[in-house]
Write a protein that holds these residues in place. Structure first.
Motif, PDB file in Angstrom:
ATOM      1  N   GLU A 128       0.823  -1.209   0.000  1.00 14.15           N
ATOM      2  CA  GLU A 128       0.000   0.000   0.000  1.00 14.15           C
ATOM      3  C   GLU A 128       0.856   1.258   0.000  1.00 14.15           C
ATOM      4  N   GLY A 129       2.098   1.125   0.468  1.00 11.99           N
ATOM      5  CA  GLY A 129       2.984   2.285   0.452  1.00 11.99           C
ATOM      6  C   GLY A 129       3.346   2.696  -0.959  1.00 11.99           C
ATOM      7  N   GLY A 130       3.271   1.756  -1.898  1.00 14.52           N
ATOM      8  CA  GLY A 130       3.510   2.065  -3.300  1.00 14.52           C
ATOM      9  C   GLY A 130       4.956   2.303  -3.656  1.00 14.52           C
ATOM     10  N   GLU A 131       5.858   2.078  -2.699  1.00 13.13           N
ATOM     11  CA  GLU A 131       7.258   2.340  -2.975  1.00 13.13           C
ATOM     12  C   GLU A 131       7.953   1.153  -3.637  1.00 13.13           C
ATOM     13  N   GLN A 132       7.405  -0.030  -3.476  1.00 11.55           N
ATOM     14  CA  GLN A 132       8.020  -1.230  -4.019  1.00 11.55           C
ATOM     15  C   GLN A 132       7.052  -1.974  -4.946  1.00 11.55           C
ATOM     16  N   LEU A 133       7.571  -2.367  -6.081  1.00 11.20           N
ATOM     17  CA  LEU A 133       6.781  -3.196  -6.970  1.00 11.20           C
ATOM     18  C   LEU A 133       6.759  -4.626  -6.433  1.00 11.20           C
ATOM     19  N   PHE A 134       5.711  -5.348  -6.746  1.00  8.49           N
ATOM     20  CA  PHE A 134       5.620  -6.729  -6.279  1.00  8.49           C
ATOM     21  C   PHE A 134       4.824  -7.566  -7.273  1.00  8.49           C
ATOM     22  N   THR A 135       5.053  -8.849  -7.205  1.00  6.77           N
ATOM     23  CA  THR A 135       4.238  -9.816  -7.935  1.00  6.77           C
ATOM     24  C   THR A 135       3.418 -10.591  -6.924  1.00  6.77           C
ATOM     25  N   VAL A 136       2.371 -11.243  -7.400  1.00  8.11           N
ATOM     26  CA  VAL A 136       1.579 -12.135  -6.557  1.00  8.11           C
ATOM     27  C   VAL A 136       1.880 -13.554  -6.994  1.00  8.11           C
ATOM     28  N   ARG A 137       2.311 -14.375  -6.011  1.00  4.72           N
ATOM     29  CA  ARG A 137       2.692 -15.755  -6.295  1.00  4.72           C
ATOM     30  C   ARG A 137       1.758 -16.729  -5.578  1.00  4.72           C
ATOM     31  N   LEU A 138       1.570 -17.888  -6.201  1.00  5.97           N
ATOM     32  CA  LEU A 138       0.779 -18.960  -5.592  1.00  5.97           C
ATOM     33  C   LEU A 138       1.682 -19.807  -4.706  1.00  5.97           C
ATOM     34  N   LYS A 139       1.255 -20.046  -3.481  1.00  6.61           N
ATOM     35  CA  LYS A 139       2.016 -20.948  -2.619  1.00  6.61           C
ATOM     36  C   LYS A 139       1.843 -22.380  -3.097  1.00  6.61           C
TER      37      LYS A 139
END
Length: 565
Positions: A128-139
């Motif tokens: 939510e801080g928007g400072e870091q990009l991220f991906t969503v991974r499946l466990k």
């Protein structure tokens, strides 16, 4: 569209129509880097040309739209968040890393900071801080190695082993089972696998037919269905199409363009031909005949695909092309005048290109009607328009051109040409269009159709044929034979019977052989004079198409003035 893609679409279409279901077109454009301008329009046109009209999808709509994945991103975000909330997925803040080995550079896309162990509150706060990009991974699910996955053709599918080293590819499919799979990319768009599973569920897909190159992805798709608690559709994987060297069929090889548009525009392949051909690639046809219309394909289709890849033999394509043109010609003969459609259009265009003088002299409707007659005469040999017009060049050439292309060796050696020309001249001077049929002696009668039931043209042709037979018998029969008694009728076609009628049993065999020699010589002579010896339809058909005036010119004969033909 590659023919392999059309085959997969065709199988899906046939199954939908066979079972009263819906055939759905969905535009899967999640990988924007590979997006081709105007691709959707061209793909849609190719499907429509092939006769595969979709029940739901772009342009026609449907209850589960939008049907273009680039317009469904909000849906994917919502479903990714649902997996994050229940802990079956996690945010990964790792950035791709490059490693050099000599001159080679590759990208590792795995999670190397163990982001799955981050507390949910910390993960949410960083996102939510928007400072870091991220991906969503499946466990990875528990007991993942013990799971088996069903395929309708291949039975149980096992999960691939994990990769021991990082993938050397940046493609989103790389290392599919080597690490927790990415569902949402760092730009907020879904991967192909995630979008497809979500869409298949929401669009209520019951059956997915696809190539075996996607079989390795099936365990992942099952994992996603399990994560959501959804029932997966039925999967049926079909083998790849291979060339004669057993290599995967590319869009173009040395011999032929194998994309749909290339086959259609460059090679004149008909839609029913291509669909018939592709349906036979990897499907166990239950019928004896391989020639089938789309309705017949729907009626007979099932999911009995062969295991393994299929070698594509293009000879079969041209065999089916000839048969489907024959079917169109039959429809024309049965009164469906427009059945030839684009076949006729292509032939007319090719005649205008290859024989401009002829096309100019016989333009418009006359040229169209004439080309229709040629197609009906030689319907068993159609390959494409260029091949057909070249094969039947003598129908579109002048008398001078035919004479120029005659080969001396093609002339009949069975009977001197001067004798055959004399026979034909006698036919012209003797023939009377008003001569009625006469009774046939009982020993020579056959079960032929009575003259009164024939059309005027058929009666005229039969009368000419009968007179020609009479003239031949008169030339070969002994002077003592009563040739005038030979019935002037088309029913007298039993050579042995006529020979016995003329000379009795003793000399009948030799006389019959002489007659057959003359008949063979006559046909060879006619083909040499009318078509420069070129193989093609029967000579009666050739003469009917050319017309009597052109036939007289090519034969070097002059019809008697005022005589009705």
């Amino acid at each position: 569209m590659h023919i392999g893609g059309l085959r997969t679409a065709l199988f899906s279409y046939l199954l939908a129509k066979r079972t009263g279901g819906q055939f759905i077109l969905r535009i899967e454009d999640t990988d924007q880097k590979r997006l081709v301008s105007n691709a959707v329009t061209r793909l849609s046109e190719d499907l429509r040309w092939a006769g595969l009209q979709w029940d739901e999808g772009p342009e026609v709509g449907g209850p589960y739209g939008p049907y273009q994945q680039s317009n469904r991103n909000k849906i994917y975000q919502e479903h990714a968040n649902a997996l994050l909330d229940d802990g079956t997925a996690y945010r990964c803040f790792c950035t791709p890393q490059s490693s050099g080995h000599g001159s080679a550079t590759y990208v590792t896309s795995g999670c190397y900071h163990n982001c799955s162990r981050l507390p949910a509150s910390d993960s949410r706060a960083r996102a939510e801080g928007g400072e870091q990009l991220f991906t969503v991974r499946l466990k990875q699910p528990d007991h993942v190695r013990k799971r088996m996955f069903q395929d309708l053709i291949y039975g149980n599918i096992k999960r691939l082993k994990r990769s021991a080293s990082p993938s050397a590819s940046t493609d989103e499919d790389s290392g599919l089972d080597g690490a927790d799979t990415i569902l949402m990319k760092s730009d907020g768009t879904p991967t192909y696998h995630f979008a497809n599973v979500v869409d298949d569920h929401l669009m209520k897909i019951t059956h997915v037919i696809r190539g075996t190159e996607w079989m390795a992805s099936t365990p992942l798709h099952y994992d996603l269905y399990h994560a959501f608690g959804w029932k997966p559709p039925v999967f049926a994987h079909v083998g790849l199409l291979l060339d004669k060297d057993k290599a995967k069929l590319s869009k173009r090889n040395a011999d032929l363009a194998l994309d749909v548009r290339g086959l259609r525009e460059d090679h004149g392949v008909l839609p029913e031909t291509l669909c018939n051909f592709l349906a036979l690639q990897g499907w166990s046809n239950p019928r004896k005949s391989d020639v089938m219309t789309m309705d017949e394909l729907v009626e007979n289709f099932d999911l009995k695909f062969t295991r393994g890849n299929t070698m594509v033999l293009m000879e079969k394509l041209w065999f089916l092309q000839r048969n489907h043109v024959q079917l169109r010609c039959e429809r024309v003969s049965n009164g469906e005048e427009q059945a030839l459609g684009d076949v006729l259009d292509h032939v007319v265009q090719e005649v205008e290109r290859a024989h401009p003088d002829f096309a100019t002299n016989k333009s418009g409707a006359r040229l169209t009607d004439y080309c229709t007659s040629v197609l009906l005469a030689d319907d068993k040999s159609y390959h494409n328009a260029a091949h057909f017009v070249e094969r039947n060049w003598y129908f579109f050439s002048s008398t001078e051109e035919v004479k120029r292309r005659r080969s001396t060796s093609a002339a009949s050696q069975l009977v001197p040409a001067i004798d055959i020309d004399s026979l034909l001249q006698d036919l012209i001077s003797t023939y009377d269009a008003t001569t009625p049929y006469v009774d046939v002696p009982a020993g020579l009668r056959s079960e032929a159709t009575v003259a009164e039931r024939r059309t005027t043209a058929e009666r005229s042709a039969a009368r000419i044929h009968a007179l020609l037979n009479l003239l031949i018998w008169q030339r070969i029969a002994p002077a003592s034979a009563e040739t005038r008694a030979i019935p002037f009728a088309e029913q007298a076609t039993d050579t042995e019977a006529v020979a016995r009628f003329l000379v009795g049993d003793a000399g009948a065999g030799d006389l019959a052989k002489d007659y057959q020699t003359w008949q063979k010589a006559l046909m060879r002579h006619l083909r040499w004079k009318l078509a420069a010896g070129t193989p093609g339809p029967g000579m009666y058909m050739v003469m009917a198409v050319l017309g009597y005036e052109e036939c007289f010119k090519r034969l070097g004969l002059t019809p008697e003035a005022g005589k009705e033909w």
